[in-house]
Design a protein around this motif. Structure first.
Motif, PDB file in Angstrom:
ATOM      1  N   LEU A   1       3.707   8.766   1.658  1.00 51.67           N
ATOM      2  CA  LEU A   1       3.565   9.394   0.413  1.00 51.67           C
ATOM      3  C   LEU A   1       2.663   8.913  -0.344  1.00 51.67           C
ATOM      4  O   LEU A   1       1.722   9.422  -0.839  1.00 51.67           O
ATOM      5  CB  LEU A   1       5.049   9.512  -0.303  1.00 51.67           C
ATOM      6  N   MET A   2       2.593   7.347  -0.463  1.00 52.55           N
ATOM      7  CA  MET A   2       1.553   6.701  -1.377  1.00 52.55           C
ATOM      8  C   MET A   2      -0.014   7.005  -0.619  1.00 52.55           C
ATOM      9  O   MET A   2      -0.763   7.157  -1.475  1.00 52.55           O
ATOM     10  CB  MET A   2       1.723   5.348  -1.393  1.00 52.55           C
ATOM     11  N   VAL A   3       0.074   6.932   0.494  1.00 52.08           N
ATOM     12  CA  VAL A   3      -1.462   7.170   1.016  1.00 52.08           C
ATOM     13  C   VAL A   3      -1.706   8.511   0.844  1.00 52.08           C
ATOM     14  O   VAL A   3      -3.167   8.834   1.224  1.00 52.08           O
ATOM     15  CB  VAL A   3      -1.708   6.629   2.677  1.00 52.08           C
TER      16      VAL A   3
ATOM     17  N   PRO B   1      -2.447  11.159  -1.174  1.00 62.31           N
ATOM     18  CA  PRO B   1      -3.177  11.784  -2.005  1.00 62.31           C
ATOM     19  C   PRO B   1      -4.854  11.422  -1.410  1.00 62.31           C
ATOM     20  O   PRO B   1      -5.439  12.247  -1.352  1.00 62.31           O
ATOM     21  CB  PRO B   1      -3.126  11.129  -3.135  1.00 62.31           C
ATOM     22  N   LEU B   2      -4.847  10.133  -1.270  1.00 56.66           N
ATOM     23  CA  LEU B   2      -6.194   9.745  -0.589  1.00 56.66           C
ATOM     24  C   LEU B   2      -6.340  10.306   0.826  1.00 56.66           C
ATOM     25  O   LEU B   2      -7.637  10.958   0.765  1.00 56.66           O
ATOM     26  CB  LEU B   2      -6.054   8.205  -0.461  1.00 56.66           C
ATOM     27  N   ALA B   3      -5.636  10.416   1.520  1.00 51.16           N
ATOM     28  CA  ALA B   3      -5.505  11.115   2.929  1.00 51.16           C
ATOM     29  C   ALA B   3      -6.136  12.445   2.720  1.00 51.16           C
ATOM     30  O   ALA B   3      -7.132  12.926   3.449  1.00 51.16           O
ATOM     31  CB  ALA B   3      -4.580  11.004   3.748  1.00 51.16           C
ATOM     32  N   VAL B   4      -5.522  13.127   1.840  1.00 47.57           N
ATOM     33  CA  VAL B   4      -5.820  14.584   1.550  1.00 47.57           C
ATOM     34  C   VAL B   4      -7.348  14.709   1.096  1.00 47.57           C
ATOM     35  O   VAL B   4      -7.989  15.501   1.548  1.00 47.57           O
ATOM     36  CB  VAL B   4      -4.680  15.309   0.544  1.00 47.57           C
ATOM     37  N   VAL B   5      -7.449  13.595   0.152  1.00 49.52           N
ATOM     38  CA  VAL B   5      -9.037  13.984  -0.527  1.00 49.52           C
ATOM     39  C   VAL B   5      -9.862  13.812   0.755  1.00 49.52           C
ATOM     40  O   VAL B   5     -11.096  14.641   1.002  1.00 49.52           O
ATOM     41  CB  VAL B   5      -8.986  13.048  -1.562  1.00 49.52           C
ATOM     42  N   LEU B   6      -9.726  12.971   1.509  1.00 53.54           N
ATOM     43  CA  LEU B   6     -10.766  12.397   2.526  1.00 53.54           C
ATOM     44  C   LEU B   6     -10.578  13.578   3.729  1.00 53.54           C
ATOM     45  O   LEU B   6     -12.029  14.022   4.108  1.00 53.54           O
ATOM     46  CB  LEU B   6     -10.271  11.089   3.361  1.00 53.54           C
ATOM     47  N   LEU B   7      -9.543  14.001   3.884  1.00 52.85           N
ATOM     48  CA  LEU B   7      -9.441  15.078   4.936  1.00 52.85           C
ATOM     49  C   LEU B   7     -10.220  16.168   4.239  1.00 52.85           C
ATOM     50  O   LEU B   7     -10.988  17.074   5.255  1.00 52.85           O
ATOM     51  CB  LEU B   7      -7.992  15.570   5.105  1.00 52.85           C
ATOM     52  N   VAL B   8     -10.089  16.675   3.094  1.00 52.49           N
ATOM     53  CA  VAL B   8     -10.691  17.983   2.998  1.00 52.49           C
ATOM     54  C   VAL B   8     -12.121  17.842   2.347  1.00 52.49           C
ATOM     55  O   VAL B   8     -13.088  18.426   2.653  1.00 52.49           O
ATOM     56  CB  VAL B   8     -10.099  18.447   1.528  1.00 52.49           C
ATOM     57  N   PHE B   9     -12.471  16.886   1.928  1.00 50.14           N
ATOM     58  CA  PHE B   9     -13.920  16.539   1.314  1.00 50.14           C
ATOM     59  C   PHE B   9     -14.743  15.587   2.338  1.00 50.14           C
ATOM     60  O   PHE B   9     -16.171  15.722   2.106  1.00 50.14           O
ATOM     61  CB  PHE B   9     -14.049  15.802   0.061  1.00 50.14           C
ATOM     62  N   LEU B  10     -14.347  15.068   3.087  1.00 51.81           N
ATOM     63  CA  LEU B  10     -15.007  14.234   4.001  1.00 51.81           C
ATOM     64  C   LEU B  10     -14.904  14.840   5.697  1.00 51.81           C
ATOM     65  O   LEU B  10     -15.915  15.201   6.140  1.00 51.81           O
ATOM     66  CB  LEU B  10     -14.703  12.787   3.949  1.00 51.81           C
TER      67      LEU B  10
ATOM     68  N   LEU C   1      16.666   8.779   1.739  1.00 52.75           N
ATOM     69  CA  LEU C   1      15.364   9.247   2.194  1.00 52.75           C
ATOM     70  C   LEU C   1      14.117   8.425   1.179  1.00 52.75           C
ATOM     71  O   LEU C   1      13.305   8.101   1.951  1.00 52.75           O
ATOM     72  CB  LEU C   1      15.311  10.865   1.987  1.00 52.75           C
ATOM     73  N   LEU C   2      14.521   8.415  -0.145  1.00 52.70           N
ATOM     74  CA  LEU C   2      13.334   7.817  -0.943  1.00 52.70           C
ATOM     75  C   LEU C   2      13.195   6.361  -0.316  1.00 52.70           C
ATOM     76  O   LEU C   2      12.353   5.660  -0.632  1.00 52.70           O
ATOM     77  CB  LEU C   2      13.617   8.089  -2.302  1.00 52.70           C
ATOM     78  N   GLU C   3      14.709   5.466  -0.147  1.00 52.84           N
ATOM     79  CA  GLU C   3      14.389   4.393   0.292  1.00 52.84           C
ATOM     80  C   GLU C   3      13.852   3.974   1.479  1.00 52.84           C
ATOM     81  O   GLU C   3      13.694   2.686   1.787  1.00 52.84           O
ATOM     82  CB  GLU C   3      15.856   3.811   0.110  1.00 52.84           C
ATOM     83  N   ASN C   4      13.529   5.008   2.240  1.00 54.00           N
ATOM     84  CA  ASN C   4      12.813   4.741   3.402  1.00 54.00           C
ATOM     85  C   ASN C   4      11.655   4.092   3.260  1.00 54.00           C
ATOM     86  O   ASN C   4      10.611   5.012   2.789  1.00 54.00           O
ATOM     87  CB  ASN C   4      12.879   5.871   4.209  1.00 54.00           C
ATOM     88  N   ARG C   5      11.310   3.201   3.599  1.00 55.11           N
ATOM     89  CA  ARG C   5       9.949   2.625   3.161  1.00 55.11           C
ATOM     90  C   ARG C   5       8.719   3.153   4.078  1.00 55.11           C
ATOM     91  O   ARG C   5       7.718   3.459   3.683  1.00 55.11           O
ATOM     92  CB  ARG C   5       9.903   0.950   3.738  1.00 55.11           C
ATOM     93  N   ASN C   6       9.002   3.568   5.192  1.00 56.84           N
ATOM     94  CA  ASN C   6       8.074   4.337   5.995  1.00 56.84           C
ATOM     95  C   ASN C   6       7.524   5.501   5.027  1.00 56.84           C
ATOM     96  O   ASN C   6       6.272   5.898   4.927  1.00 56.84           O
ATOM     97  CB  ASN C   6       8.411   4.848   7.385  1.00 56.84           C
ATOM     98  N   LEU C   7       8.607   6.382   4.782  1.00 57.73           N
ATOM     99  CA  LEU C   7       8.191   7.435   4.065  1.00 57.73           C
ATOM    100  C   LEU C   7       7.297   7.296   2.769  1.00 57.73           C
ATOM    101  O   LEU C   7       6.463   7.826   2.484  1.00 57.73           O
ATOM    102  CB  LEU C   7       9.608   8.247   3.532  1.00 57.73           C
ATOM    103  N   SER C   8       7.962   6.396   1.845  1.00 61.81           N
ATOM    104  CA  SER C   8       7.359   6.075   0.755  1.00 61.81           C
ATOM    105  C   SER C   8       5.857   5.644   0.878  1.00 61.81           C
ATOM    106  O   SER C   8       5.085   5.833   0.212  1.00 61.81           O
ATOM    107  CB  SER C   8       8.075   5.113  -0.151  1.00 61.81           C
ATOM    108  N   GLY C   9       5.746   4.827   2.095  1.00 60.01           N
ATOM    109  CA  GLY C   9       4.451   4.504   2.344  1.00 60.01           C
ATOM    110  C   GLY C   9       3.368   5.744   2.669  1.00 60.01           C
ATOM    111  O   GLY C   9       2.287   5.777   2.136  1.00 60.01           O
TER     112      GLY C   9
END
Lengths: 287, 428
Positions: A14-16, A18-27, A4-12
């Motif tokens: 996961l990496m975005v 935090p930013l996505a959550v911040v933008l979602l909540v605050f913007l 599951l962790l090796e799945n490139r899609n998923l790690s991608g």
């Protein structure tokens, strides 16, 4: 799990996230809320959830709206023109006329010194300077340049734009200076070798290569001026209005839905303006 | 802006927890054992907000001295005050608001009615705030007269009643009669009418305040004075009257009559003191502030009368227990004279003038209240000299001034329409 962790899609993802959550909540969420409220109804002291177009109807039905939007764009355009010329000149001087890096950095820091004080203070200090009995008028009168104090110096479009230019020129200097510093000097030498004069180098080499910087500065200045309300209020003596003031007046009078509707229209017009600007320069490609 | 934030070590929240346990010991009675009371009241913080007019640090200092608890004050402009009273009931314990704001926000239920039997000086409150009459013969002025929104039907009432019901919405504290401020040295001739505000002689040197509910009343006084129109009720205009009134001023604005509009007290002081403006709508302490800089400034009484306003203290609906008692204590103290004297020495009036008398010298009382010639220097509570011997207060005595009120600050039925029109006026 390992798979599951090796799945490139998923790690991608996961990496975005935090930013996505911040933008979602605050913007995104606040904007969605504003959109929702803009359809509500307001009485004097309460707002009632509803879905109606009254606020927009009133907004687009009032001649004042058009006048105020015209004013907003006018301020943005004129301020942009001045900050661009001044900002470009300052950046050009710093980047090409100052030879040593130390001095470049030192002088660049000098440019930022006024920004160590609050921008409200920088703005308000113009008022006693430009007033009817202010320093500017008394000096001009003592030199014999004028007999009567100049009334248009303060509480006019002139003073509003003066304050804007003063406040926002640095936002033009920084990105332009930054892009200019990254221009390969050998390109200029090549142009010179090929027989180009100073003006030609400026026009055909430097300006095209500085475009992304200009564009970023433009976006800064335009959005700041279009979203401002306090400068317009103080420097025009409350006599002119831009969209920001319309919104702040509405909020002061508890007309949140009407303020939201105006904010949405302003947001849309700023986005459209930036969209058009970005058609001219592909910032990402050139950065 | 004044902001008083000195605190005792305990925060209000931690105190509440402590107070809760004490309150249980003390039982459900409103007045606990005096011992407990004396210990606890020191730790109480009462949060008050209002306009800069009466939110002064001196009051908080005196409260600490006389009553022992901490008064935390926030000064805001009129619009923000309304906004906070209506939308943020948990952000304050005491609202220091004007009567016309009360009309707007009372129905929202954020304030609780006050039992007049708990007010020691209730019987001495001037008639304006009780039956509306200064003297038995006076007529009641137009607009939102304080007594019309001063009483409610019961502790939880959200309506207004027209008789003295024993439940007050606001405890009256401060009021005054407003008129135009002028710079006599720059005008050089007598000013007697409101219409002078639009006199082309003062082109580019006039100003009006940018607070719609008050500004529209000043406009109406001017329009009536110009002989353009006589309003059946200035405090409650029809749409056509609003259009007409604002129309006249928009035309004047486009002709360059106004130098600026002002929204906060300090702006009006600066406009006047710097000579940018020579005639404008103004508030009494602003005149005082200009004068104390040594610049001549007159609060000109005008033939058509005054536009008056009144403010009072309202208690947050959320307040209960020991804090509610402290609030009553504070209000009783407010009416007991010290604050009244402090405010009257700045040119306002106290709701219970007789208690303030003890806190003023005979000269001060004669000058500010009775309209007599000053027998010696008159100084503001801050020590600035405001008048010398032989000078008389602009407008005369209390009865002369408050008896010549033409209208009260108000909220109209067409308020929303008026506000939109006002916005257009500013943007025009």
């Amino acid at each position: 799990m390992k798979k599951l962790l090796e799945n490139r899609n998923l790690s991608g993802w996961l990496m975005v996230s935090p930013l996505a959550v911040v933008l979602l909540v605050f913007l995104l969420m606040p904007i969605i809320l504003i959109v929702i409220v803009s359809f509500w109804r307001a009485t004097e002291f309460s707002i009632i959830p509803a879905f109606e177009f009254d606020n927009y109807e009133f907004l687009f039905g009032s001649s004042v709206t058009y006048k105020v939007f015209y004013n907003t764009f006018k301020y943005a355009l004129i301020t942009w023109a001045f900050t661009l010329v001044i900002g470009f000149t300052v950046a050009y001087y710093l980047a090409f006329h100052i030879r040593s890096l130390t001095w470049q950095v030192a002088l660049f820091l000098v440019c930022t010194i006024p920004f160590l004080t609050s921008n409200i203070i920088r703005m308000i200090s113009w008022i006693p300077f430009l007033g009817r009995n202010g320093i500017a008028n008394t000096t001009l009168m003592s030199w014999g340049v004028i007999d009567e104090p100049l009334e248009w110096l303060l509480f006019s479009d002139f003073s509003v734009i003066l304050a804007f230019v003063h406040l926002y020129t640095l936002f033009m200097v920084v990105p332009i200076f930054n892009t200019m510093m990254r221009i390969d000097k050998s390109l200029i030498e090549a142009a010179r070798d090929a027989g180009a004069n100073g003006a030609q180098i400026l026009w055909n080499v430097i300006i095209p290569l500085t475009k992304p910087g200009i564009m970023i500065g433009t976006i800064f200045v335009v959005t700041l001026v279009m979203g401002d309300f306090i400068t317009v209020r103080f420097m025009s003596g409350s006599q002119s209005a831009n969209v920001g003031r319309l919104i702040s007046n509405d909020i002061a009078l508890l007309q949140y839905p009407s303020a939201s509707a105006t904010a949405i229209v302003l947001l849309a017009s700023v986005l459209i303006t930036i969209g058009i600007l970005l058609r001219f320069v592909d910032i990402r490609k050139e950065l | 802006m004044t902001k008083f934030t000195s605190r005792t070590g305990l925060s209000r929240r931690t105190l509440l927890k402590g107070a809760a346990s004490t309150a249980i010991t003390a039982g459900a009675t409103t007045l606990g054992a005096p011992m407990l009371w004396a210990q606890n009241i020191k730790d109480i913080t009462i949060r008050q907000f209002g306009t800069g007019v009466s939110n002064l640090n001196e009051v908080a200092t005196q409260v600490k001295e006389d009553l022992g608890f901490t008064l935390e004050m926030t000064a805001l402009d009129t619009d923000s005050v309304t906004q906070r009273a209506a939308t943020q009931p948990n952000s304050f314990d005491i609202a220091d608001i004007e009567y016309f704001i009360c009309k707007k926000v009372w129905a929202a239920g954020n304030l609780q009615a006050m039992d007049t039997s708990k007010l020691a000086n209730y019987d001495k409150i001037v008639g304006i705030f009780r039956d509306g009459k200064l003297t038995p013969e006076s007529t009641i002025a137009q607009g939102t007269a304080p007594h019309t929104v001063g009483f409610t039907s019961g502790q939880n009432g959200t309506d207004f009643v027209q008789e003295e019901s024993g439940w007050m919405t606001l405890i009256p504290t401060i009021y005054n009669a407003d008129t135009l401020g002028i710079r006599p040295d720059l005008i050089g001739r007598p000013i007697n009418n409101w219409s002078e505000l639009l006199n082309p002689e003062f082109k580019g040197k006039a100003s009006i305040l940018d607070i719609s509910s008050i500004g529209i009343m000043d406009m109406a006084m001017v329009v009536e004075s110009m002989g353009e129109y006589t309003y059946p009720d200035k405090g409650n205009m029809t749409k056509e009257e609003i259009d007409m009134t604002i129309g006249i001023f928009t035309e004047a604005k486009n002709n360059g009559q106004f130098r600026a509009f002002w929204k906060s007290f300090d702006e009006s002081v600066n406009l006047m003191a710097s000579g940018e403006v020579v005639i404008q709508s103004m508030w009494s302490p602003a005149i005082t502030a200009v004068k104390s800089q040594g610049i001549p400034c007159v609060y000109q009484p005008l033939k058509e009368g005054y536009r008056s306003w009144g403010g009072g203290l309202g208690i947050s609906a959320a307040l209960s227990g020991i804090e509610l008692d402290a609030a009553y204590e504070y209000i009783n103290w407010y009416l007991s004279g010290w604050v009244g004297g402090f405010l009257m020495k700045q040119g306002y009036y106290s709701a219970v003038p007789e208690t303030s008398k003890a806190f003023m010298s005979e000269n001060e009382w004669g000058f500010w209240f009775e309209g007599k010639e000053a027998t010696g220097d008159i100084a503001s509570p801050f020590g600035d000299k405001l008048a010398g011997a032989g000078e008389v207060r602009d407008g005369g005595s209390f009865n002369d001034r408050m008896g010549a009120v033409a209208c009260w600050n108000s909220v109209m039925d067409e308020n929303q329409y008026m506000v939109r029109k006002w916005n257009e006026f500013i943007a025009a």
